[in-house]
Design a protein around this motif. Structure first.
Motif, PDB file in Angstrom:
ATOM      1  N   LEU A 255     -14.868 -24.195  12.448  1.00 53.01           N
ATOM      2  CA  LEU A 255     -14.099 -24.847  11.396  1.00 53.01           C
ATOM      3  C   LEU A 255     -13.118 -23.864  10.749  1.00 53.01           C
ATOM      4  O   LEU A 255     -11.947 -24.162  10.539  1.00 53.01           O
ATOM      5  CB  LEU A 255     -15.066 -25.402  10.339  1.00 53.01           C
ATOM      6  CG  LEU A 255     -14.464 -26.250   9.230  1.00 53.01           C
ATOM      7  CD1 LEU A 255     -13.798 -27.474   9.808  1.00 53.01           C
ATOM      8  CD2 LEU A 255     -15.537 -26.652   8.238  1.00 53.01           C
ATOM      9  N   ILE A 256     -13.614 -22.651  10.474  1.00 52.78           N
ATOM     10  CA  ILE A 256     -12.763 -21.638   9.844  1.00 52.78           C
ATOM     11  C   ILE A 256     -11.623 -21.232  10.785  1.00 52.78           C
ATOM     12  O   ILE A 256     -10.476 -21.100  10.368  1.00 52.78           O
ATOM     13  CB  ILE A 256     -13.601 -20.395   9.458  1.00 52.78           C
ATOM     14  CG1 ILE A 256     -14.714 -20.787   8.479  1.00 52.78           C
ATOM     15  CG2 ILE A 256     -12.721 -19.288   8.896  1.00 52.78           C
ATOM     16  CD1 ILE A 256     -14.359 -20.782   7.028  1.00 52.78           C
ATOM     17  N   SER A 257     -11.951 -21.060  12.081  1.00 55.09           N
ATOM     18  CA  SER A 257     -10.902 -20.658  13.020  1.00 55.09           C
ATOM     19  C   SER A 257      -9.824 -21.721  13.123  1.00 55.09           C
ATOM     20  O   SER A 257      -8.632 -21.408  13.169  1.00 55.09           O
ATOM     21  CB  SER A 257     -11.455 -20.398  14.419  1.00 55.09           C
ATOM     22  OG  SER A 257     -12.730 -19.877  14.346  1.00 55.09           O
ATOM     23  N   GLU A 258     -10.236 -22.988  13.153  1.00 53.76           N
ATOM     24  CA  GLU A 258      -9.244 -24.065  13.232  1.00 53.76           C
ATOM     25  C   GLU A 258      -8.382 -24.076  11.967  1.00 53.76           C
ATOM     26  O   GLU A 258      -7.180 -24.325  12.030  1.00 53.76           O
ATOM     27  CB  GLU A 258      -9.928 -25.423  13.410  1.00 53.76           C
ATOM     28  CG  GLU A 258     -10.689 -25.574  14.729  1.00 53.76           C
ATOM     29  CD  GLU A 258      -9.774 -25.903  15.912  1.00 53.76           C
ATOM     30  OE1 GLU A 258      -8.552 -26.028  15.709  1.00 53.76           O
ATOM     31  OE2 GLU A 258     -10.300 -26.026  17.041  1.00 53.76           O
ATOM     32  N   SER A 259      -9.016 -23.782  10.831  1.00 55.41           N
ATOM     33  CA  SER A 259      -8.260 -23.745   9.583  1.00 55.41           C
ATOM     34  C   SER A 259      -7.244 -22.615   9.606  1.00 55.41           C
ATOM     35  O   SER A 259      -6.116 -22.761   9.147  1.00 55.41           O
ATOM     36  CB  SER A 259      -9.192 -23.548   8.390  1.00 55.41           C
ATOM     37  OG  SER A 259     -10.102 -24.605   8.328  1.00 55.41           O
ATOM     38  N   LEU A 260      -7.648 -21.487  10.178  1.00 53.83           N
ATOM     39  CA  LEU A 260      -6.732 -20.356  10.292  1.00 53.83           C
ATOM     40  C   LEU A 260      -5.535 -20.746  11.154  1.00 53.83           C
ATOM     41  O   LEU A 260      -4.382 -20.433  10.839  1.00 53.83           O
ATOM     42  CB  LEU A 260      -7.475 -19.167  10.905  1.00 53.83           C
ATOM     43  CG  LEU A 260      -6.826 -17.812  10.695  1.00 53.83           C
ATOM     44  CD1 LEU A 260      -6.756 -17.482   9.215  1.00 53.83           C
ATOM     45  CD2 LEU A 260      -7.594 -16.737  11.448  1.00 53.83           C
ATOM     46  N   LEU A 261      -5.830 -21.459  12.231  1.00 50.98           N
ATOM     47  CA  LEU A 261      -4.747 -21.904  13.115  1.00 50.98           C
ATOM     48  C   LEU A 261      -3.769 -22.795  12.347  1.00 50.98           C
ATOM     49  O   LEU A 261      -2.553 -22.618  12.403  1.00 50.98           O
ATOM     50  CB  LEU A 261      -5.330 -22.666  14.309  1.00 50.98           C
ATOM     51  CG  LEU A 261      -4.305 -23.387  15.192  1.00 50.98           C
ATOM     52  CD1 LEU A 261      -3.354 -22.400  15.843  1.00 50.98           C
ATOM     53  CD2 LEU A 261      -4.998 -24.223  16.263  1.00 50.98           C
ATOM     54  N   PHE A 262      -4.332 -23.722  11.574  1.00 46.57           N
ATOM     55  CA  PHE A 262      -3.466 -24.636  10.832  1.00 46.57           C
ATOM     56  C   PHE A 262      -2.668 -23.880   9.758  1.00 46.57           C
ATOM     57  O   PHE A 262      -1.519 -24.194   9.481  1.00 46.57           O
ATOM     58  CB  PHE A 262      -4.301 -25.744  10.189  1.00 46.57           C
ATOM     59  CG  PHE A 262      -3.476 -26.768   9.456  1.00 46.57           C
ATOM     60  CD1 PHE A 262      -2.582 -27.566  10.140  1.00 46.57           C
ATOM     61  CD2 PHE A 262      -3.585 -26.920   8.083  1.00 46.57           C
ATOM     62  CE1 PHE A 262      -1.809 -28.510   9.478  1.00 46.57           C
ATOM     63  CE2 PHE A 262      -2.819 -27.862   7.408  1.00 46.57           C
ATOM     64  CZ  PHE A 262      -1.933 -28.659   8.112  1.00 46.57           C
ATOM     65  N   THR A 263      -3.293 -22.847   9.186  1.00 51.39           N
ATOM     66  CA  THR A 263      -2.592 -21.999   8.218  1.00 51.39           C
ATOM     67  C   THR A 263      -1.353 -21.396   8.861  1.00 51.39           C
ATOM     68  O   THR A 263      -0.272 -21.369   8.270  1.00 51.39           O
ATOM     69  CB  THR A 263      -3.516 -20.857   7.770  1.00 51.39           C
ATOM     70  OG1 THR A 263      -4.750 -21.422   7.361  1.00 51.39           O
ATOM     71  CG2 THR A 263      -2.918 -20.078   6.648  1.00 51.39           C
TER      72      THR A 263
END
Lengths: 368, 247, 309
Positions: A255-263
């Motif tokens: 979840l955190i990695s996907e959020s980083l990607l979206f960031t």
């Protein structure tokens, strides 16, 4: 590299010294979560229900008992004739009427088949839909208990199951939405404003006439906002778990990695905005109109995309937030793994690459 | 010199907390006088000017501007003065005519008066071919001359000019001063700040502020004699070098 | 080799629907270690010229070299070797004096201590305020800090775009004294200014107006080229005097200069005697008339006049 870090440090000073903006940036997710979580909930509670019971037998009493004991319905009127129904709706006194036919118990127990009627005020279709779903779920439940008691093999199949969110909590769907919104705003809007501010203040002029690679300048400006966004992601997740009782069913690091990607996607958008304007006002307007609005409308957390006309459905595909929203929903709520979101992840990566390519191409090493 | 006083200030003071921006200044300005108001950056010129324009209420002291009290009658003061600065003057995205009409309008001129003024100004400043072009397309010097004319479009008792000629070419700068003389002959009092010391010589009297106080006030000629200097530049440097405080 | 070579540079801007000429075929050279002034009013093209030389703008035509590097091709080299102070105060207002200086030192790959000698003189004046935010400094101090930041990497050419605009006479004087000292360190300095009187403080100046150079030379030589006799005139009623002189057909030009009017006659035969006769006839009193040497402003206006014809 030393230059780069000096720049990042300076950026932190800017952010830290502008206390008001910092407060808004960090406070935004908290207020959003609280507003959405408690005030703007999609849940429909205590809907007024009228009962038109033609059978008045044991089973119908049991059913009415069950419905009125749930927190979703308030049985406010007991009717005796059909023509009493419409006036009540017209006065807006009730949302739904449950009509129980004569011989309800008899038919149910002996003929194994009966029909109930739900009449719903559909002037607000979303609410109507929810009410019907709730009522159906309760009736289903009621049926199951009878079936169990009687141990009869035969029953009517009207399968309505509330998957992944058995209690139909509104919070489940808006937490990923708020995450998409906040990341979009902090990353894209703040980065673009920060870069444009340097142009407006004239400091960009001095920075350009230095050995510092221009694109590094821009990246250095983005780093602090990326970190800030991640702080926001964690705040939202903590709030949703401990305050709203929305659990994280899937893998947290995914979840955190996907959020980083979206960031990073949002960041690229911010860079693009900063490369097409020279004023903070314009950057803010573009961010709000071009990012905030599509994110709310097209990510699917406010309005179901399936209900939109086809052209809008197609348009929603270019909104990065839609994909991120889907990914977060899948991981966080459904608890599914990467195999279920790799396509969406790929789309986001693709978008990021294209956006970065565009903003690099657009970035000016000179003024004007 | 004409004896009618248009500005009378007595012990005018403005404090911001512990900081005394303007420290008991007293002076008088007569009708149609050209009064130079000089001082280094941070000497308190802007604050003093704001008080006289009715934009800022003094902490103590007394001042009458065009006969009105700066404590109570600020609305009347605003109606009887004109103001122009290098930074704020005209709306760049309006045409020359639109600017004149707008300023005439806010000072309550009638339609007829505005029309007359417009044609007079356009003629007088030789702007016939440009009256419908946007102000931003004009050279700076023209803009400043127009801005001055617009600032006195309602024939105010006093016009306050805050560094009106900064960056303007030398010829236009002198043409600007001719407009000032012209206005003064028509009975308008001119209160002007400048960084060009040669312009200080064009004033009837000059005051020099240092650290919030008026350190010297006299005709340029008398100041040069008193301070044993060949030019106003020298007078200014001798006085301003005494300053202790920064901006 | 010259520090700066400018050959036939032109630049136009699009304003609304019309093209405005900012620079119209400008050429000049600045020698190493020279203090070169570009003097002209706002809109003369000074800022455009500085931006082209500091590689921030591309010229429409012409070529320019700074320290031998081409401003278009070798812009990266130029950005390492020059110092630039734009017209608008361009430091971070929310950073302190020290933080600003430290930041600029780092992005130029150096440190404050490495080149402290160069800025010491100037920095010591603002050092007592080093913890103060740049936005809270006075005009004169801001300017000193900006100069320190532009000098911190020991540039060989320094571009200062209108450093003294809006600054009071005292700070202006101090600033020019600092430039004179920097010159002694061997730095070539290009400085632009709208104040004509500052021209005399430069080794050589280019007088600019409307995108063109009116004259380039030592200030004294430019003034010595003022061909006609110049008369300083004074009387009791100055404004009436100005009107009379301007309306007298024998006068070629009449401009106010401090307490005098500087008058040029159309015919060189007419001198103080004719002027005095004219003024007496018009009832002026306390008449003073003397012949004087032209200053840079006289020259500028005379050149403006000829270039407009």
């Amino acid at each position: 590299m030393k230059q780069f870090f000096a720049f990042v440090k300076k950026e932190f000073y800017h952010i830290w010294r502008d206390k008001r903006t910092l407060f808004i940036l960090l406070g935004m997710p908290i207020t959003q979560i609280i507003i959405f979580g408690f005030a703007l909930t999609n849940e429909v509670k205590n809907s007024k229900m009228a009962i038109l019971d033609f059978s008045k037998d044991v089973s119908s009493h049991e059913l009415i008992q069950k419905i009125s004991s749930s927190k979703y319905f308030d049985v406010s009127n007991v009717l005796t004739r059909y023509d009493e129904v419409e006036p009540l709706f017209k006065k807006g006194k009730i949302k739904v009427v449950l009509v129980i036919p004569q011989q309800f118990s008899n038919e149910l127990l002996h003929a194994n088949q009966t029909k109930l009627q739900l009449i719903c005020d559909a002037s607000d279709p979303n609410v109507a839909n929810t009410i019907v779903n709730y009522a159906t779920a309760i009736i289903k439940d009621f049926q199951n208990t009878i079936v169990q008691d009687q141990k009869l093999p035969y029953r009517i199949e009207t399968e309505v199951r509330m998957m992944y969110n058995p209690e139909l909590k509104g919070a489940y769907s808006f937490v990923p939405g708020v995450m998409a919104l906040i990341l979009m705003l902090t990353c894209a809007m703040m980065t673009s404003i920060a870069i444009v501010k340097e142009k407006e203040m004239g400091t960009m002029e001095v920075i350009l006439v230095s050995p510092l690679k221009p694109f590094r300048v821009v990246l250095a400006k983005a780093v602090p906002y990326m970190l800030l966004s991640m702080v926001n992601v964690i705040t939202i997740l903590l709030l949703s778990v401990y305050v709203l009782d929305v659990p994280i069913s899937g893998n947290l690091s995914l979840l955190i990695s996907e959020s980083l990607l979206f960031t990073i996607t949002s960041l690229a958008l911010g860079l693009l905005i900063s490369s097409i304007t020279d004023s903070q006002q314009v950057a803010m307007l573009i961010s709000l109109m071009g990012l905030f609005l599509p994110t709310t409308v097209f990510s699917g957390y406010m309005f179901p995309i399936e209900n939109m006309p086809l052209p809008l459905q197609i348009m929603s595909n270019i909104v990065p937030a839609k994909w991120y929203y889907y990914i977060v929903k899948t991981i966080m709520i459904k608890g599914l793994g990467f195999t279920y979101v790799w396509k969406e992840t790929l789309i986001l990566i693709g978008m990021t690459v294209v956006l970065f390519a565009f903003s690099i191409k657009n970035f000016k090493t000179r003024l004007a | 010199m004409n004896k009618e006083k248009v500005i009378v200030a007595e012990g005018l003071t403005k404090r911001f907390g512990d900081f005394v921006a303007v420290d008991h200044i007293s002076f008088e300005v007569s009708k149609s006088e050209i009064f130079g108001f000089l001082g280094a950056n941070g000497a308190g010129k802007t604050t003093a000017m704001r008080m006289l324009c009715g934009l800022s209420i003094p902490t103590s002291g007394k001042a009458l501007v065009a006969g009105y009290d700066v404590f109570k009658d600020t609305d009347n003061i605003k109606n009887s003065i004109g103001y122009m600065s290098q930074k704020f003057s005209l709306y760049e995205d309006l045409t020359i005519r639109e600017n004149i009409r707008f300023y005439g309008g806010i000072y309550g001129l009638t339609k007829k008066q505005i029309q007359d003024k417009t044609s007079y100004l356009v003629d007088h400043l030789h702007l016939q071919n440009h009256q419908n072009s946007l102000v931003k397309s004009l050279p700076l010097g023209w803009k400043q001359k127009l801005a001055f004319s617009v600032a006195i479009v309602h024939d105010p008792a006093i016009v306050f000019l805050d560094e009106p000629t900064g960056g303007v070419d030398p010829v236009t700068r002198r043409e600007f001063w001719e407009l000032i003389y012209d206005a003064s002959e028509r009975g308008i009092t001119i209160f002007v700040t400048t960084h060009y010391m040669d312009e200080a010589e064009y004033c009837n009297r000059v005051s020099i502020m240092v650290d919030g106080r008026i350190e010297a006030l006299d005709t340029p000629k008398a100041l040069k004699i008193n301070y044993d200097s060949a030019s106003m530049d020298e007078v200014f440097l001798k006085l301003a070098r005494k300053a202790v405080r920064g901006e | 080799m010259a520090a700066v070579i400018v050959e036939n540079i032109s630049k136009k801007y699009q304003v609304e629907k019309t093209k405005v000429t900012a620079l119209n075929g400008i050429s000049f050279e600045v020698a190493k270690g020279e203090l070169f002034g570009i003097v002209g009013p706002d809109g003369a093209g000074k800022t455009s010229l500085f931006r082209i030389l500091t590689t921030l703008l591309l010229a429409d035509a012409g070529a320019a070299r700074v320290e031998g590097y081409d401003v278009v091709k070798d812009y990266k080299e130029i950005r390492k070797t020059v110092g630039y102070m734009p017209g608008k105060f361009s430091l971070y207002q929310d950073l302190s004096v020290e933080e600003n200086l430290d930041f600029f030192a780092t992005i130029f790959n150096t440190s404050i201590s490495e080149n402290y000698d160069l800025i010491k003189d100037i920095y010591q004046q603002i050092e007592p305020f080093k913890k103060r935010r740049a936005g809270k400094l006075s005009g004169g101090m801001k300017q000193k800090l900006a100069l320190c930041c532009a000098l911190i990497h020991k540039p060989s050419v320094l571009f200062l775009d209108e450093p003294t605009t809006g600054v009071d006479a005292v700070s202006r004087k101090e600033f020019w004294e600092m430039l004179q000292r920097l010159k002694l360190q061997g730095i070539s300095i290009l400085v632009s200014t709208p104040y004509m009187d500052e021209a005399s403080l430069c080794d050589r100046v280019a007088l600019m107006e409307n995108g063109k150079i009116l004259a380039i030379d030592k200030p004294s030589i430019i003034n010595s080229k003022f061909s006609k006799p110049l008369w300083a005139v004074q009387s009791n009623n100055m404004f009436a005097l100005l009107k009379s002189l301007k309306n007298w057909e024998a006068v070629s030009s009449c401009y106010s200069f401090g307490e005098f009017y500087h008058v040029v006659m159309k015919s060189e035969e007419k001198g103080s005697r004719e002027i005095e006769e004219f003024l007496m006839k018009n009832q002026f009193q306390e008449i003073v008339i003397k012949q004087i040497d032209a200053n840079i402003e006289d020259s500028f206006m005379a050149l403006m006049h000829t270039s407009n014809e």
